[in-house]
Design an enzyme around this catalytic site. Structure first.
Site, PDB file in Angstrom:
ATOM      1  N   LYS A 203       4.823  16.913 -10.945  1.00  0.00           N
ATOM      2  CA  LYS A 203       5.426  17.953 -11.814  1.00  0.00           C
ATOM      3  C   LYS A 203       5.022  17.614 -13.238  1.00  0.00           C
ATOM      4  CE  LYS A 203       8.278  21.090 -10.117  1.00  0.00           C
ATOM      5  NZ  LYS A 203       7.753  22.374  -9.947  1.00  0.00           N
TER       6      LYS A 203
ATOM      7  N   TYR B  99       4.103   9.246 -11.261  1.00  0.00           N
ATOM      8  CA  TYR B  99       3.155   8.468 -10.442  1.00  0.00           C
ATOM      9  C   TYR B  99       2.383   7.475 -11.317  1.00  0.00           C
ATOM     10  CZ  TYR B  99      -0.657   7.789  -7.007  1.00  0.00           C
ATOM     11  OH  TYR B  99      -1.588   7.267  -6.124  1.00  0.00           O
TER      12      TYR B  99
ATOM     13  N   ASN C 168       0.809  -1.227   0.000  1.00  0.00           N
ATOM     14  CA  ASN C 168       0.000   0.000   0.000  1.00  0.00           C
ATOM     15  C   ASN C 168       0.844   1.281   0.000  1.00  0.00           C
ATOM     16  OD1 ASN C 168      -2.400   1.843   0.814  1.00  0.00           O
ATOM     17  ND2 ASN C 168      -0.915   2.077   2.472  1.00  0.00           N
TER      18      ASN C 168
HETATM   19  P1  NAD Z   1      -0.681   8.622   2.614  1.00  0.00           P
HETATM   20  O1  NAD Z   1       0.397   9.546   2.116  1.00  0.00           O
HETATM   21  O2  NAD Z   1      -1.701   9.148   3.571  1.00  0.00           O
HETATM   22  O3  NAD Z   1      -0.018   7.321   3.273  1.00  0.00           O
HETATM   23  C1  NAD Z   1       1.059   6.635   2.658  1.00  0.00           C
HETATM   24  C2  NAD Z   1       1.899   5.958   3.740  1.00  0.00           C
HETATM   25  O4  NAD Z   1       3.003   5.304   3.066  1.00  0.00           O
HETATM   26  C3  NAD Z   1       2.501   6.950   4.736  1.00  0.00           C
HETATM   27  O5  NAD Z   1       2.232   6.529   6.064  1.00  0.00           O
HETATM   28  C4  NAD Z   1       3.969   6.939   4.420  1.00  0.00           C
HETATM   29  O6  NAD Z   1       4.808   7.182   5.546  1.00  0.00           O
HETATM   30  C5  NAD Z   1       4.147   5.514   3.874  1.00  0.00           C
HETATM   31  N1  NAD Z   1       5.388   5.428   3.074  1.00  0.00           N
HETATM   32  C6  NAD Z   1       5.832   6.299   2.153  1.00  0.00           C
HETATM   33  N2  NAD Z   1       7.051   5.921   1.712  1.00  0.00           N
HETATM   34  C7  NAD Z   1       7.375   4.799   2.393  1.00  0.00           C
HETATM   35  C8  NAD Z   1       8.530   3.966   2.388  1.00  0.00           C
HETATM   36  N3  NAD Z   1       9.580   4.227   1.623  1.00  0.00           N
HETATM   37  N4  NAD Z   1       8.538   2.902   3.214  1.00  0.00           N
HETATM   38  C9  NAD Z   1       7.479   2.618   4.020  1.00  0.00           C
HETATM   39  N5  NAD Z   1       6.379   3.392   4.068  1.00  0.00           N
HETATM   40  C10 NAD Z   1       6.331   4.467   3.268  1.00  0.00           C
HETATM   41  O7  NAD Z   1      -1.365   8.044   1.293  1.00  0.00           O
HETATM   42  P2  NAD Z   1      -2.819   7.371   1.093  1.00  0.00           P
HETATM   43  O8  NAD Z   1      -3.702   8.372   0.502  1.00  0.00           O
HETATM   44  O9  NAD Z   1      -3.243   6.618   2.282  1.00  0.00           O
HETATM   45  O10 NAD Z   1      -2.445   6.330  -0.078  1.00  0.00           O
HETATM   46  C11 NAD Z   1      -2.154   4.956   0.135  1.00  0.00           C
HETATM   47  C12 NAD Z   1      -1.956   4.286  -1.218  1.00  0.00           C
HETATM   48  O11 NAD Z   1      -3.124   4.496  -2.028  1.00  0.00           O
HETATM   49  C13 NAD Z   1      -0.791   4.855  -2.010  1.00  0.00           C
HETATM   50  O12 NAD Z   1      -0.152   3.818  -2.724  1.00  0.00           O
HETATM   51  C14 NAD Z   1      -1.459   5.830  -2.966  1.00  0.00           C
HETATM   52  O13 NAD Z   1      -0.695   6.040  -4.117  1.00  0.00           O
HETATM   53  C15 NAD Z   1      -2.753   5.086  -3.262  1.00  0.00           C
HETATM   54  N6  NAD Z   1      -3.849   5.927  -3.744  1.00  0.00           N
HETATM   55  C16 NAD Z   1      -4.434   6.891  -2.953  1.00  0.00           C
HETATM   56  C17 NAD Z   1      -5.494   7.644  -3.462  1.00  0.00           C
HETATM   57  C18 NAD Z   1      -6.212   8.690  -2.647  1.00  0.00           C
HETATM   58  O14 NAD Z   1      -7.167   9.286  -3.151  1.00  0.00           O
HETATM   59  N7  NAD Z   1      -5.834   8.950  -1.408  1.00  0.00           N
HETATM   60  C19 NAD Z   1      -5.924   7.437  -4.775  1.00  0.00           C
HETATM   61  C20 NAD Z   1      -5.309   6.471  -5.545  1.00  0.00           C
HETATM   62  C21 NAD Z   1      -4.271   5.717  -5.017  1.00  0.00           C
END
Ligand code: NAD
Length: 436
Positions: free
Chosen positions: A284, A342, A277
């Protein structure tokens, strides 16, 4: 996380007076809730093998079949035997009166054949996608429409159960292929379908990852919550609430896969569900993109998943009904302005999932991608108001999803019973107009 103020306002008397359409309140799963809130209508074109499976599932769940009138909580049409354009007329003749009876948050699930065979049969199979995707845009009040494309020997119980239930509240317009199961059996306790399973969730300290940890734990799974050391305090809280353990780990570290596997082996012996996850954005325009932004996003979102999977599949840590679930994004399907890095990483995840599925089937494992659309998290709360409001509304359910909606989909794919679903991409996007 921001609140959707328009959704709240849309239910007030003033909103009704000035003609603001009500934004539907979705039926979401709560422990102990029935599969459906009312009767279901079941029909078939052809042999009806899958209608039989549907009736068995509904019967076990205590859901009665609908009579000739009144509202229905679900419409299930087994059209797996459809192969001629005349059969499509039968489909229409069944669906037209049926969808009129669909209750708020109702479910339309069509079961169709694989696209193949002679040109007419292939046309008909594909036509069902057109019908279901259009119906998803027509049904009202939080109802959804989805298509299960089945191999002849498919067991649809787990997939159909998910799409009928409140767990799929924000999943609509999807086409999911279901085949013969590579492994697994229905859960002993349907209330806690992940009992006895161990799940690793990366990026678990907040947002969608925290919801995945909580939801999988609610359903009985043991949790190893993984996140970067800087998020340690929040991570411990998530792990404690889930009754699991926390592992502070940067998944891009060269020894990350090794440390992850060692932690799991020492503490738990094996792992059943690997949830990739963790993800980052560094937006950019391509014209202004620099190597640092590019490499950072590819390292977390794609390289780390590839490396952990390789280590996992090269070891004996993955259990007999191993399930890998990768969080992608609708940006990886439709593309998004300012997100070439991304979108590359998330489209890459989808490619990885498709290539890995056939390679791990003989060891009983599955791998699938979940592609969220607009989900109400800290990430989307930071968007400018206009972009955020557009993101929320341009989907069939006219609202953003919640982290739990993604988590429920991960839980379904992580279940031992979901061995017939592999190599699939399931969008959790309320049938977003982007990436449809
Ligand atoms: P978020 O930024 O709230 O949480 C992401 C978590 O990943 C954070 O706790 C961060 O510390 C952790 N993380 C980042 N780099 C890391 C690393 N190198 N090692 C370990 N942990 C790491 O993001 P979110 O909105 O909860 O998104 C979760 C997933 O869902 C992501 O893959 C994101 O791309 C995807 N996503 C989110 C949305 C949305 O609308 N929020 C939409 C599509 C996809």
């Amino acid at each position: 996380m921001t609140t959707d103020r328009l959704a709240g306002f849309s239910h007030t008397p003033i909103a009704r007076l000035v003609g603001v359409p009500a934004i539907p309140v979705l039926r979401r799963h709560t422990p102990g809730a029935p599969l459906l809130d009312g009767p279901a209508l079941v029909g078939a074109v052809g042999a009806g093998t899958f209608a039989k499976q549907a009736r068995a599932l509904l019967g076990e769940a205590g859901i009665v079949e609908a009579g000739n009138d009144g509202k229905v909580a679900a419409v299930v049409l087994d059209a797996a035997g459809a192969s001629t354009v005349d059969d499509l007329s039968t489909v229409q003749a069944f669906l037209t009166p049926a969808v009129r009876r669909l209750a708020p948050s109702g479910r339309l699930v069509v079961i169709g054949p694989l696209v193949g065979g002679d040109p007419e049969a292939a046309a008909v199979a594909q036509a069902l996608e057109g019908i279901v995707r259009s119906a998803g845009k027509e049904v009202r009040a939080g109802a959804t429409a989805n298509l299960l494309v089945v191999e002849p020997d498919a067991n649809i119980e787990s997939a159909l159960g998910f799409f009928l239930s409140g767990r799929s509240a924000y999943v609509s317009g999807q086409v999911v292929r279901v085949g013969a199961s590579v492994s697994g059996a229905p859960p002993a306790d349907p209330e806690r379908p992940l009992t006895g399973r161990l799940a690793v969730v990366t990026g678990a300290a907040r947002g969608i990852g925290a919801a995945i940890a909580a939801t999988l734990a609610r359903d009985g799974a043991g949790i190893v919550a993984v996140d970067v050391p800087a998020a340690g305090a929040a991570l411990s809280e998530v792990a404690n609430r889930a009754g699991g353990t926390a592992l502070q780990l940067d998944i891009t570290a060269p020894d990350a896969a090794e440390r992850l596997l060692a932690h799991v082996r020492e503490r738990h012996g094996r792992l059943d569900v690997m949830v990739h996850n963790a993800g980052i954005t560094r937006d950019k325009l391509l014209a202004n993109m620099d190597a640092d932004r590019w490499n950072a996003v590819l390292a977390v979102n794609l390289r780390a998943q590839l490396a952990i999977n390789e280590a996992l599949l090269g070891s004996d840590v993955l259990g007999e009904t191993g399930r890998i679930v990768c969080v992608a994004s609708t940006s990886g399907i439709a593309g998004n302005r300012g997100q070439t890095n991304y979108a590359a990483s998330k489209a890459g995840v989808i490619g990885m999932v498709r290539a890995t599925a056939p390679r791990i089937a003989d060891r009983g494992a599955t791998i699938n991608a979940v592609a969220p659309g607009f989900i109400e998290t800290e990430m989307t709360a930071k968007m400018p108001l206009g972009t955020r409001e557009a993101g929320r509304r341009i989907n069939s359910l006219r609202q953003g999803g919640l982290p739990v909606d993604v988590a429920e989909t991960v839980g379904w794919l992580g279940s031992s019973a979901s061995g017939g679903v592999t190599g699939q991409v399931v969008r959790v996007c309320g049938q977003s107009l982007l990436g449809a």
